[in-house]
Write a protein that holds these residues in place. Structure first.
Motif, short mmCIF file in Angstrom:
data_model
loop_
_atom_site.label_atom_id
_atom_site.label_comp_id
_atom_site.label_asym_id
_atom_site.label_seq_id
_atom_site.Cartn_x
_atom_site.Cartn_y
_atom_site.Cartn_z
N ALA A 422 0.89 -1.21 0.13
CA ALA A 422 0.09 0.01 -0.05
C ALA A 422 0.74 1.39 0.02
CB ALA A 422 -0.94 -0.32 1.13
N GLN A 423 2.13 1.18 0.59
CA GLN A 423 2.88 2.33 0.76
C GLN A 423 3.47 2.67 -0.42
OE1 GLN A 423 3.21 4.36 3.65
NE2 GLN A 423 1.44 2.84 4.12
N GLU A 424 3.64 1.59 -1.28
CA GLU A 424 4.34 1.92 -2.76
C GLU A 424 3.26 2.46 -3.61
OE1 GLU A 424 6.98 1.36 -4.55
OE2 GLU A 424 8.04 1.12 -2.50
N GLU A 425 1.76 2.39 -3.53
CA GLU A 425 0.83 2.98 -3.97
C GLU A 425 0.77 4.23 -4.07
OE1 GLU A 425 -0.89 1.46 -6.46
OE2 GLU A 425 0.58 -0.32 -6.16
N VAL A 426 1.07 4.76 -2.60
CA VAL A 426 0.72 6.23 -2.05
C VAL A 426 2.10 7.05 -1.93
CG1 VAL A 426 -1.10 5.50 -0.57
CG2 VAL A 426 1.09 5.82 0.41
N LYS A 427 3.01 6.57 -2.90
CA LYS A 427 4.35 7.03 -2.90
C LYS A 427 4.23 8.28 -3.51
CE LYS A 427 8.18 4.56 -3.65
NZ LYS A 427 9.04 3.62 -4.56
N ILE A 428 3.66 8.39 -4.54
CA ILE A 428 3.25 9.69 -5.51
C ILE A 428 2.95 10.93 -4.51
CG2 ILE A 428 1.13 9.12 -6.26
CD1 ILE A 428 3.72 11.03 -8.13
N HIS A 429 2.22 10.53 -3.80
CA HIS A 429 1.52 11.59 -2.92
C HIS A 429 2.57 12.16 -1.86
CE1 HIS A 429 -2.52 10.91 -4.05
NE2 HIS A 429 -2.49 9.42 -3.75
N PHE A 430 3.76 11.40 -1.54
CA PHE A 430 4.61 12.20 -0.88
C PHE A 430 5.58 13.07 -1.72
CE2 PHE A 430 3.52 8.88 2.07
CZ PHE A 430 3.56 9.44 3.25
N VAL A 431 5.59 12.89 -3.32
CA VAL A 431 6.24 13.67 -4.04
C VAL A 431 5.62 15.10 -3.98
CG1 VAL A 431 6.92 14.20 -6.52
CG2 VAL A 431 6.93 11.75 -5.52
N VAL A 432 4.26 14.90 -3.96
CA VAL A 432 3.44 16.12 -3.84
C VAL A 432 3.75 16.73 -2.69
CG1 VAL A 432 1.13 17.24 -3.98
CG2 VAL A 432 1.74 15.43 -5.48
N MET A 433 3.87 16.02 -1.49
CA MET A 433 3.94 16.82 -0.35
C MET A 433 5.50 17.32 -0.15
SD MET A 433 4.01 14.93 3.62
CE MET A 433 6.14 14.81 3.60
#
Length: 472
Positions: A422-433
């Motif tokens: 699941a963390q791999e799936e939300v990784k892109i949101h941390f780029v935005v963050m």
């Protein structure tokens, strides 16, 4: 002859230019607490970036600063620098409210140095795995005793100054009550329990009852002081609102602690109690927001320190959104069943701390610096740039964490997906963050730059004794 009755109409408009300066030489102590704040705040942001980059796979520092160490340092630095800011605020506010110098400037500096030593020792220890595994309370038990001694010294100075002062105002007493209760509620976290459930139960006495209880009293006291100074509204009117805030805080904050007890084996009654009173917690923050906006609209609009007013009103409004609404959105049992311990919690935590406590500390620093240095830099463009960049950046970070949290909840709690997948799936949101965090850090960097440009306190900033008498 002075009595203890609150002064009516004691805003800046009653003393014109005289209120732009420091009234008591001992208020200079606050500068050094604020300076330590800025240093620790910058360090906290650095560790936040270390975690952010680790979340997107750029974990080159892992051998020296693993993620769990960075997280512990990041969260503990937040607590330490905010407490340092509260102490600095008290050393600035209490002499004015009590109308006398601090009882001992030397002891105040001793307290500052010892606080810095304890903080450095704790943070250094984390990098060598010298800590306790309790979230937010990782500091080793031995250092806890030094913290207690430090806080007792601080409270001794503040209480003695108030006791010997010419007056005791509601503003000063509410703020001091918050500081005293914060010290008392630190003690349950020092008790050793063999049971992890029991330990977790009392750990929340520190963690929750601080941030959603007694720290609100400190915030309320600082907020009231700033509104009195910045709006010119009568002290009596503002301090009546304080009673409402204190009442709502105690009603909702204490029993609202129950929303942390859902999953640690306590009686089911806490599910009901925690749910009901968690729903009431936004009321205290709503009262603060309405209070601040109402006083601003009712008061004068021509105070020169506009940026301090921005931070003050902003703190009240953003705290209602971050701590109140976002807290309500995910602490109700039906929702918390899914969001507990996910990035939704991080979303709420970031915006709640930013609005309720970080912004109010930045507000009192913005107000105090021109007064204790005598340098009028509050009308610079940099101040407004720092305000908007940091606020927009923080809002972007919160949205990114919120979206990532909702996705995480769905993938893990509904689809039973493995945590790391699941963390791999939300990784892109941390780029935005991280992009938003860069904007946020730029704003704070400008704020710290302005703090440095103010320079050190000067005795030239002191008003004459006969002028100071006229100032509330």
């Amino acid at each position: 002859m002075r009595d203890s009755t609150p002064i009516i109409g004691a805003g800046y408009d009653h003393c014109k230019q005289k209120n732009k300066h420091m009234k008591y030489k001992s208020q200079q102590v606050a500068y050094w607490f604020f300076a330590l704040c800025m240093l620790l705040f910058a360090l906290q942001i650095v560790y936040g970036f270390i975690m952010g980059f680790a979340r997107i796979g750029m974990d080159g520092l892992h051998d020296w600063i693993p993620f769990n160490t960075a997280r512990a340092v990041h969260t503990n630095l937040l607590v330490v620098w905010l407490l340092t800011g509260f102490m600095g605020a008290a050393y600035y506010i209490i002499p004015e409210e009590a109308q006398r110098e601090l009882v001992s400037v030397k002891l105040a500096y001793v307290q500052l140095i010892s606080l810095a030593v304890v903080g450095v020792a704790a943070i250094t220890g984390y990098h060598f795995n010298i800590w306790e595994g309790r979230k937010f309370l990782e500091i080793p038990r031995e250092l806890d005793y030094l913290v207690v001694v430090n806080v007792l010294l601080f409270l001794g100075i503040i209480l003695a100054t108030l006791f010997k002062g010419k007056r005791q105002t509601t503003t000063a007493l509410v703020m001091t009550m918050g500081l005293v209760f914060a010290a008392l509620l630190y003690l349950p976290g020092m008790i050793w329990f063999d049971s992890q459930v029991t330990d977790s139960f009392f750990r929340w006495w520190v963690v929750h009852l601080w941030v959603e209880g007694v720290w609100e009293l400190i915030m309320g006291g600082i907020l009231a002081f700033l509104l009195i100074k910045l709006t010119g509204v009568d002290r009596e009117v503002i301090e009546k609102w304080l009673y409402v805030i204190v009442g709502l805080t105690f009603l909702s904050g204490i029993l609202g602690t129950g929303h942390h007890y859902y999953y640690i084996g306590v009686n089911k009654i806490w599910l009901v109690v925690g749910g009901v009173f968690s729903a009431l917690e936004p009321l205290a923050f709503l009262a603060m927001a309405l209070f601040a906006v109402y006083m601003y609209r009712k008061g004068e609009k021509n105070h020169p320190n506009k940026i301090a007013l921005f931070w003050t009103i902003g703190a009240a409004i953003v705290s209602f959104i971050g701590a109140g609404l976002l807290g309500f959105a995910h602490t109700l049992p039906q929702t918390n069943l899914y969001t507990h311990g996910t990035l939704v919690t991080a979303m709420h935590g970031h915006y709640a701390f930013w609005g309720a406590y970080v912004m109010i500390v930045l507000a009192i620093i913005s107000y105090a610096m021109p007064n204790i240095t005598g340098r009028k830099r509050h009308d610079k463009t940099n101040g407004h740039l720092a305000f908007w960049l940091s606020n927009i950046g923080m809002l972007g970070m919160v949205v990114a964490l919120g979206v990532a949290g909702v996705v995480q909840v769905y993938l893990e709690r509904r689809l039973s997906m493995d945590f790391m997948v699941a963390q791999e799936e939300v990784k892109i949101h941390f780029v935005v963050m991280l992009l938003c965090a860069t904007m946020f850090a730029t704003g704070i960097g400008i704020y710290i730059y302005e703090f440095i440009k103010y320079g050190r306190p000067t005795d030239e900033a002191l008003t004459k004794n006969e002028e100071a008498v006229l100032v509330s």
